[in-house]
Design a protein around this motif. Sequence first.
Motif, PDB file in Angstrom:
ATOM      1  N   LEU A  39       0.824  -1.202   0.000  1.00 18.36           N
ATOM      2  CA  LEU A  39       0.000   0.000   0.000  1.00 18.36           C
ATOM      3  C   LEU A  39       0.864   1.261   0.000  1.00 18.36           C
ATOM      4  N   PHE A  40       1.933   1.250   0.766  1.00 15.64           N
ATOM      5  CA  PHE A  40       2.824   2.411   0.785  1.00 15.64           C
ATOM      6  C   PHE A  40       3.502   2.602  -0.566  1.00 15.64           C
ATOM      7  N   LEU A  41       3.908   1.504  -1.186  1.00 16.55           N
ATOM      8  CA  LEU A  41       4.593   1.603  -2.468  1.00 16.55           C
ATOM      9  C   LEU A  41       3.649   1.993  -3.606  1.00 16.55           C
ATOM     10  N   ALA A  42       2.348   1.769  -3.410  1.00 15.19           N
ATOM     11  CA  ALA A  42       1.373   2.104  -4.460  1.00 15.19           C
ATOM     12  C   ALA A  42       1.189   3.606  -4.610  1.00 15.19           C
ATOM     13  N   GLY A  44      -0.097   7.542  -3.240  1.00 13.46           N
ATOM     14  CA  GLY A  44      -1.360   8.084  -2.756  1.00 13.46           C
ATOM     15  C   GLY A  44      -1.270   8.684  -1.373  1.00 13.46           C
ATOM     16  N   GLY A  45      -0.170   8.403  -0.672  1.00 18.13           N
ATOM     17  CA  GLY A  45       0.029   9.014   0.632  1.00 18.13           C
ATOM     18  C   GLY A  45      -0.648   8.270   1.761  1.00 18.13           C
ATOM     19  N   PRO A  46      -0.473   8.768   3.001  1.00 19.81           N
ATOM     20  CA  PRO A  46      -1.015   8.093   4.181  1.00 19.81           C
ATOM     21  C   PRO A  46      -2.518   7.876   4.147  1.00 19.81           C
ATOM     22  N   GLN A  47      -3.269   8.857   3.650  1.00 15.52           N
ATOM     23  CA  GLN A  47      -4.719   8.704   3.650  1.00 15.52           C
ATOM     24  C   GLN A  47      -5.158   7.574   2.730  1.00 15.52           C
ATOM     25  N   ALA A  48      -4.469   7.393   1.624  1.00 11.28           N
ATOM     26  CA  ALA A  48      -4.810   6.291   0.723  1.00 11.28           C
ATOM     27  C   ALA A  48      -4.562   4.948   1.399  1.00 11.28           C
ATOM     28  N   VAL A  49      -3.502   4.861   2.189  1.00 13.96           N
ATOM     29  CA  VAL A  49      -3.214   3.623   2.920  1.00 13.96           C
ATOM     30  C   VAL A  49      -4.317   3.348   3.937  1.00 13.96           C
ATOM     31  N   LEU A  75       5.665  -2.654  10.001  1.00 17.69           N
ATOM     32  CA  LEU A  75       5.995  -3.212   8.685  1.00 17.69           C
ATOM     33  C   LEU A  75       7.004  -4.358   8.759  1.00 17.69           C
ATOM     34  N   LEU A  76       7.155  -4.993   9.910  1.00 17.88           N
ATOM     35  CA  LEU A  76       8.151  -6.044  10.069  1.00 17.88           C
ATOM     36  C   LEU A  76       7.823  -7.251   9.196  1.00 17.88           C
ATOM     37  N   PRO A  77       8.744  -7.667   8.306  1.00 18.50           N
ATOM     38  CA  PRO A  77       8.543  -8.880   7.499  1.00 18.50           C
ATOM     39  C   PRO A  77       8.955 -10.113   8.307  1.00 18.50           C
ATOM     40  N   THR A  78       8.003 -10.729   8.987  1.00 18.91           N
ATOM     41  CA  THR A  78       8.327 -11.843   9.888  1.00 18.91           C
ATOM     42  C   THR A  78       8.708 -13.113   9.137  1.00 18.91           C
ATOM     43  N   GLY A  79       8.263 -13.246   7.891  1.00 20.04           N
ATOM     44  CA  GLY A  79       8.581 -14.462   7.144  1.00 20.04           C
ATOM     45  C   GLY A  79       9.963 -14.441   6.532  1.00 20.04           C
ATOM     46  N   SER A  80      10.290 -13.358   5.834  1.00 18.62           N
ATOM     47  CA  SER A  80      11.555 -13.294   5.099  1.00 18.62           C
ATOM     48  C   SER A  80      12.707 -12.731   5.927  1.00 18.62           C
ATOM     49  N   ASP A 150      10.584  -2.904  -5.609  1.00 18.32           N
ATOM     50  CA  ASP A 150      11.222  -4.010  -6.322  1.00 18.32           C
ATOM     51  C   ASP A 150      12.446  -3.572  -7.116  1.00 18.32           C
ATOM     52  N   GLU A 151      12.591  -2.282  -7.324  1.00 14.85           N
ATOM     53  CA  GLU A 151      13.774  -1.751  -7.999  1.00 14.85           C
ATOM     54  C   GLU A 151      14.838  -1.284  -7.001  1.00 14.85           C
ATOM     55  N   GLY A 152      14.513  -1.389  -5.707  1.00 15.87           N
ATOM     56  CA  GLY A 152      15.464  -0.969  -4.689  1.00 15.87           C
ATOM     57  C   GLY A 152      15.372   0.496  -4.314  1.00 15.87           C
ATOM     58  N   VAL A 153      14.330   1.189  -4.752  1.00 16.07           N
ATOM     59  CA  VAL A 153      14.171   2.597  -4.406  1.00 16.07           C
ATOM     60  C   VAL A 153      13.524   2.708  -3.030  1.00 16.07           C
ATOM     61  N   PRO A 154      14.154   3.418  -2.075  1.00 12.90           N
ATOM     62  CA  PRO A 154      13.572   3.539  -0.729  1.00 12.90           C
ATOM     63  C   PRO A 154      12.371   4.494  -0.709  1.00 12.90           C
ATOM     64  N   HIS A 155      11.305   4.072  -0.027  1.00 14.63           N
ATOM     65  CA  HIS A 155      10.119   4.901   0.136  1.00 14.63           C
ATOM     66  C   HIS A 155       9.879   5.105   1.636  1.00 14.63           C
ATOM     67  N   TYR A 156       9.773   6.345   2.038  1.00 15.06           N
ATOM     68  CA  TYR A 156       9.531   6.666   3.445  1.00 15.06           C
ATOM     69  C   TYR A 156       8.092   6.319   3.804  1.00 15.06           C
ATOM     70  N   ALA A 157       7.919   5.556   4.900  1.00 17.93           N
ATOM     71  CA  ALA A 157       6.583   5.169   5.333  1.00 17.93           C
ATOM     72  C   ALA A 157       6.101   5.977   6.530  1.00 17.93           C
ATOM     73  N   GLY A 158       7.008   6.303   7.445  1.00 21.12           N
ATOM     74  CA  GLY A 158       6.619   7.026   8.648  1.00 21.12           C
ATOM     75  C   GLY A 158       7.697   6.865   9.701  1.00 21.12           C
ATOM     76  N   TYR A 159       7.344   7.193  10.928  1.00 21.27           N
ATOM     77  CA  TYR A 159       8.327   7.096  12.002  1.00 21.27           C
ATOM     78  C   TYR A 159       7.720   6.471  13.248  1.00 21.27           C
ATOM     79  N   THR A 160       8.582   5.971  14.089  1.00 15.69           N
ATOM     80  CA  THR A 160       8.183   5.421  15.374  1.00 15.69           C
ATOM     81  C   THR A 160       9.294   5.740  16.371  1.00 15.69           C
ATOM     82  N   PHE A 161       9.328   5.033  17.499  1.00 15.09           N
ATOM     83  CA  PHE A 161      10.317   5.339  18.541  1.00 15.09           C
ATOM     84  C   PHE A 161      10.974   4.058  19.032  1.00 15.09           C
TER      85      PHE A 161
END
Length: 313
Positions: A39-42, A44-49, A75-80, A150-161
Motif C-alpha cells: 500500500l505504501f509503495l502504491a 497516494g500518501g497516508p490517507q490512501a493507505v 511493517l516487520l517482514p516476519t517471514g523473510s 522491487d527496484e530498490g528505491v527507498p520509500h519513506y513510510a513514517g516514524y516510530t520510537f
Amino acid sequence: MSILFECEYQGLRYAGLDLPVAGERQTLYRVTEGRLRELFLAGGGPQAVRDALAATAETVEVDAEDPELRFLPPLLPTGSNNALVTGFMGTHRSKFPAPPAPDEPFHAPNWLIKGFGSWLKTQGEPLTVPASSVALLEEPEVALVFVNDDEGVPHYAGYTFANDLNDIGLHQQNPWGWTPYAKLCDTSMTPWLFLGEPPATVTGRIVIERAGATAWKGDFACGGDAIFQRVPDMVDNLFSYPAMRRPGLVNYLLLGSDKASWHDGFRIADGDRVTFHLESHGVVLSNEIAYAPAVERAASAGFAAFAPASAAG
C-alpha cells in the motif's frame, strides 16, 4: 497524528488504525504479510493507505488488552526477515560545541548496524544484554521506517520510537573499536507507525524502576530540532550505498540520542525496568532489562572436535 499498527491475533496478522485505548474495543483489519508495504509503495500518501485498510472486508473486534493480541514493530517482514536496524551516533547538538551554520557542509555522523528486524523487541518484552556488560545506557530515539520497492528505491513510510540500549561502558573503553560490541544489546521499538514527516520535536520522561520503586528519572528531547546534522542529508547519504537499497528491504533508521541516565551517574542493573513516556506523542515504551547467562567456552569447545589426534593428547 495519523497512526497505523500491525499485530498478530490468534495466529493471524492484522492492522489497526489509531492508538488502542484501554478498556475499549478495537477494530482490526485482516492483512497478509507485506500488504501494508504494498500500500505504501502504491502511492497516494497516508490517507490512501488508511482508506484501503478501512475497506478491508475481514475484520475482528478485540479488547485492546486482550492477552492474545501481540503487537509487531511497524511493517516487520516476519517471514523473510528482510529488514535491517541501523543507527546514527553522535548526532545530538548537546554533544557539539556550537550549532551548525546554515551553510555548513554536511559531515556524515558515525553509523552502525544494530541487527536484523527480527531482533527487535516491542512494548513489555525483556531486553537481553550480556551479563558481562560494563555500564548500560538507555537511548530514546526517533526511528524512521523505509521500504524499498522491487527496484530498490527507498520509500519513506513514517516514524516510530525506539530504545537503542547499549553498553556505553564498553564503548568508553575503546570508542574506535568496541562500539559494535557495545551495541549488541536488544533494541525495543513501539509498534505505532506515525504517518507523517519526521518529527521536529519529541519530548518526554525516562523512568527507571528497581524492585518496583523509581530509581532514576529524567527528561529527554529528540527529533530534528535536537540533531546537529540535517536529517535529509543523513538519509540521502546512507541510501547512496547500494547495500541499503536491496529490493524489498525494510530499513529502520535510528536517529541517535541525547544524554540520559549514565551521564547522570546512574547505573542500570539486571531486572531494572526502563520506561520512556513519549509525552509529546501520547505513547509509552517500557521494557525490563535481563542479563543473559554466560556461555562457557562455546566456540573453543566446537573447535576441539577438529583438533588433530596428536593435539588431543
